[in-house]
Scaffold this motif. Structure first.
Motif, PDB file in Angstrom:
ATOM      1  N   THR A  95      35.940  38.075  42.832  1.00  0.00           N
ATOM      2  CA  THR A  95      36.831  38.801  43.844  1.00  0.00           C
ATOM      3  C   THR A  95      37.148  37.785  45.107  1.00  0.00           C
ATOM      4  N   PRO A  96      38.334  37.044  45.048  1.00  0.00           N
ATOM      5  CA  PRO A  96      38.562  36.130  46.096  1.00  0.00           C
ATOM      6  C   PRO A  96      38.815  36.714  47.208  1.00  0.00           C
ATOM      7  N   PRO A  97      38.431  36.243  48.478  1.00  0.00           N
ATOM      8  CA  PRO A  97      38.526  36.507  49.840  1.00  0.00           C
ATOM      9  C   PRO A  97      39.749  36.909  50.286  1.00  0.00           C
ATOM     10  N   ARG A  98      39.841  37.674  51.352  1.00  0.00           N
ATOM     11  CA  ARG A  98      41.271  38.282  51.647  1.00  0.00           C
ATOM     12  C   ARG A  98      42.078  37.132  52.041  1.00  0.00           C
ATOM     13  N   HIS A  99      41.628  36.056  52.710  1.00  0.00           N
ATOM     14  CA  HIS A  99      42.423  35.089  53.357  1.00  0.00           C
ATOM     15  C   HIS A  99      43.172  34.406  52.434  1.00  0.00           C
ATOM     16  N   HIS A 100      42.868  34.508  51.116  1.00  0.00           N
ATOM     17  CA  HIS A 100      43.627  33.620  49.945  1.00  0.00           C
ATOM     18  C   HIS A 100      44.977  34.398  49.743  1.00  0.00           C
ATOM     19  N   PHE A 101      45.067  35.893  50.185  1.00  0.00           N
ATOM     20  CA  PHE A 101      46.084  36.553  50.038  1.00  0.00           C
ATOM     21  C   PHE A 101      47.044  36.635  51.432  1.00  0.00           C
ATOM     22  N   GLU A 102      46.205  36.204  52.576  1.00  0.00           N
ATOM     23  CA  GLU A 102      47.148  36.454  53.837  1.00  0.00           C
ATOM     24  C   GLU A 102      48.360  35.524  53.813  1.00  0.00           C
ATOM     25  N   THR A 103      48.258  34.459  53.467  1.00  0.00           N
ATOM     26  CA  THR A 103      49.307  33.426  53.460  1.00  0.00           C
ATOM     27  C   THR A 103      50.561  33.825  52.647  1.00  0.00           C
ATOM     28  N   ASP A 104      49.945  34.677  51.592  1.00  0.00           N
ATOM     29  CA  ASP A 104      51.057  34.860  50.567  1.00  0.00           C
ATOM     30  C   ASP A 104      50.724  36.205  50.009  1.00  0.00           C
ATOM     31  N   PRO A 105      51.219  37.365  50.622  1.00  0.00           N
ATOM     32  CA  PRO A 105      50.763  38.729  50.148  1.00  0.00           C
ATOM     33  C   PRO A 105      51.255  39.104  48.823  1.00  0.00           C
ATOM     34  N   ALA A 106      52.169  38.537  48.213  1.00  0.00           N
ATOM     35  CA  ALA A 106      52.989  38.875  47.039  1.00  0.00           C
ATOM     36  C   ALA A 106      52.051  38.044  45.892  1.00  0.00           C
ATOM     37  N   ARG A 107      51.032  37.356  46.317  1.00  0.00           N
ATOM     38  CA  ARG A 107      50.290  36.407  45.204  1.00  0.00           C
ATOM     39  C   ARG A 107      49.693  37.420  44.526  1.00  0.00           C
ATOM     40  N   PRO A 108      49.734  37.290  43.013  1.00  0.00           N
ATOM     41  CA  PRO A 108      49.044  38.149  42.094  1.00  0.00           C
ATOM     42  C   PRO A 108      47.505  37.809  42.041  1.00  0.00           C
ATOM     43  N   HIS A 109      46.671  38.866  42.022  1.00  0.00           N
ATOM     44  CA  HIS A 109      45.303  38.580  41.845  1.00  0.00           C
ATOM     45  C   HIS A 109      44.952  37.924  40.467  1.00  0.00           C
ATOM     46  N   PRO A 110      44.084  36.980  40.540  1.00  0.00           N
ATOM     47  CA  PRO A 110      43.834  36.215  39.290  1.00  0.00           C
ATOM     48  C   PRO A 110      43.254  36.949  38.158  1.00  0.00           C
ATOM     49  N   VAL A 111      42.512  38.379  38.393  1.00  0.00           N
ATOM     50  CA  VAL A 111      41.989  39.130  37.520  1.00  0.00           C
ATOM     51  C   VAL A 111      43.257  39.870  36.712  1.00  0.00           C
ATOM     52  N   LEU A 112      44.169  40.205  37.893  1.00  0.00           N
ATOM     53  CA  LEU A 112      45.460  40.797  37.194  1.00  0.00           C
ATOM     54  C   LEU A 112      45.985  40.029  36.248  1.00  0.00           C
ATOM     55  N   ARG A 113      46.215  38.670  36.328  1.00  0.00           N
ATOM     56  CA  ARG A 113      46.722  37.623  35.602  1.00  0.00           C
ATOM     57  C   ARG A 113      45.949  37.788  34.023  1.00  0.00           C
ATOM     58  N   VAL A 114      44.795  37.872  34.262  1.00  0.00           N
ATOM     59  CA  VAL A 114      43.956  37.997  32.963  1.00  0.00           C
ATOM     60  C   VAL A 114      44.257  39.558  32.270  1.00  0.00           C
ATOM     61  N   VAL A 115      44.011  40.408  32.931  1.00  0.00           N
ATOM     62  CA  VAL A 115      44.402  41.650  32.257  1.00  0.00           C
ATOM     63  C   VAL A 115      45.929  41.667  31.530  1.00  0.00           C
ATOM     64  N   GLU A 116      46.865  41.262  32.417  1.00  0.00           N
ATOM     65  CA  GLU A 116      48.305  41.378  31.893  1.00  0.00           C
ATOM     66  C   GLU A 116      48.392  40.366  30.435  1.00  0.00           C
ATOM     67  N   ARG A 117      47.664  39.148  30.729  1.00  0.00           N
ATOM     68  CA  ARG A 117      47.865  38.514  29.287  1.00  0.00           C
ATOM     69  C   ARG A 117      47.162  39.094  28.154  1.00  0.00           C
TER      70      ARG A 117
END
Length: 287
Positions: A95-117
């Motif tokens: 669960t990456p900290p929120r600050h990783h998404f603050e600079t790019d709100p549209a950035r996909p969550h890494p776990v989401l990428r795994v589920v999609e694949r």
């Protein structure tokens, strides 16, 4: 927290799992190590480091699951369960900290990428092993923790997840599908734009449940479905009650529940009673 950050900077930290497995560590201990490494990956100071670390951790179970899904013959469910447990241990703790998404709100969550694949693999696993309640419970547990790790960032997969759960529950009415559906409500029920989608999910699951539960004997044969279904309805009343309260579906839910009140099964009856209680509370709050 300090330990996680220090390990995240160590280039050999993720090798720990491979060394322990090579040394014959038990599966239970391996899962605990994977959980710890998930926390370590999450603590990486750069988002690309989180993504790369997660990809490295999930590669062994992901490859194994894809191999099993691509096999011509049905694989021993125990092998599939083991890989699902490994995958779940990783995604639940990444669960990456929120600050990783603050600079790019549209950035996909890494776990989401795994589920999609892995989605085609999950579909195949559910298709092939629908007769194995234990395996499906592990599969749905993986879904639960993936959704909880991603939170609202799971939204790109929500429609596919709901369709998957509804379809497979209709084909193999296992309570695990209903429980996973309730997680969709807890993660997205506060979003008014998702309420129609969630209500359609509830309506479709209800159609299957009403087709299963007619008599008290039907309730006795499926107490786990009874329990999870009425908790699902309760959760809908907790998170987004308006649509259900103003729908004829609520009366159908309650009529079905009346039969379940005579069921001598503590957990199932508790689920029914909780649904009735939440209905009364919502009605009083609206009065």
């Amino acid at each position: 927290s300090t330990c996680r950050r220090e390990l995240a900077r160590h280039p050999g930290a993720l090798d720990l799992r491979d060394r322990l497995v090579a040394g014959g560590v038990s599966l239970k201990d391996e899962l605990e190590v994977l959980e710890g490494l998930g926390f370590v990956v999450s603590a990486h100071e750069h988002f690309d480091g989180v993504v790369a670390g997660l990809e490295r951790l999930v590669a062994p179970p992901a490859i194994a699951l894809a191999t099993y899904a691509g096999a011509g013959a049905v694989v021993d469910p125990k092998l599939v369960v083991t890989e699902l447990e490994r995958l779940t241990s990783i995604v639940r703790c990444t669960t990456p900290p929120r600050h990783h998404f603050e600079t790019d709100p549209a950035r996909p969550h890494p776990v989401l990428r795994v589920v999609e694949r892995l989605w085609p693999v999950f579909e195949t696993v559910a298709d092939r092993h629908g007769a194995s309640p234990h395996l499906i419970e592990r599969l749905c547990r993986c879904y639960k923790h993936a959704m909880r790790s991603c939170r609202h960032r799971f939204e790109p997969m929500l429609d596919r997840m709901i369709g998957h759960l509804v379809r497979h529950f209709a084909a193999a009415p296992l309570s695990s599908y209903v429980y996973a559906s309730s997680i969709c409500i807890t993660e997205f029920g506060r979003d008014p734009t998702k309420e129609p989608t969630l209500f359609e999910m509830l309506r479709n699951l209800s159609a299957t449940v009403f087709g299963l539960l007619h008599t008290l004997d039907d309730f006795r044969q499926r107490p786990d479905v009874v329990e999870e279904y009425f908790y699902l309805a309760s959760r809908f009343l907790d998170y987004c009650p308006d649509t259900l309260v103003h729908s004829p579906l609520l009366a159908e839910v309650l009529r079905c529940g009346v039969v379940g009140l005579a069921l001598e099964h503590r957990e199932a009856q508790r689920g029914v009673l909780h649904c009735f209680e939440r209905t009364v509370v919502v009605a009083l709050e609206a009065a």
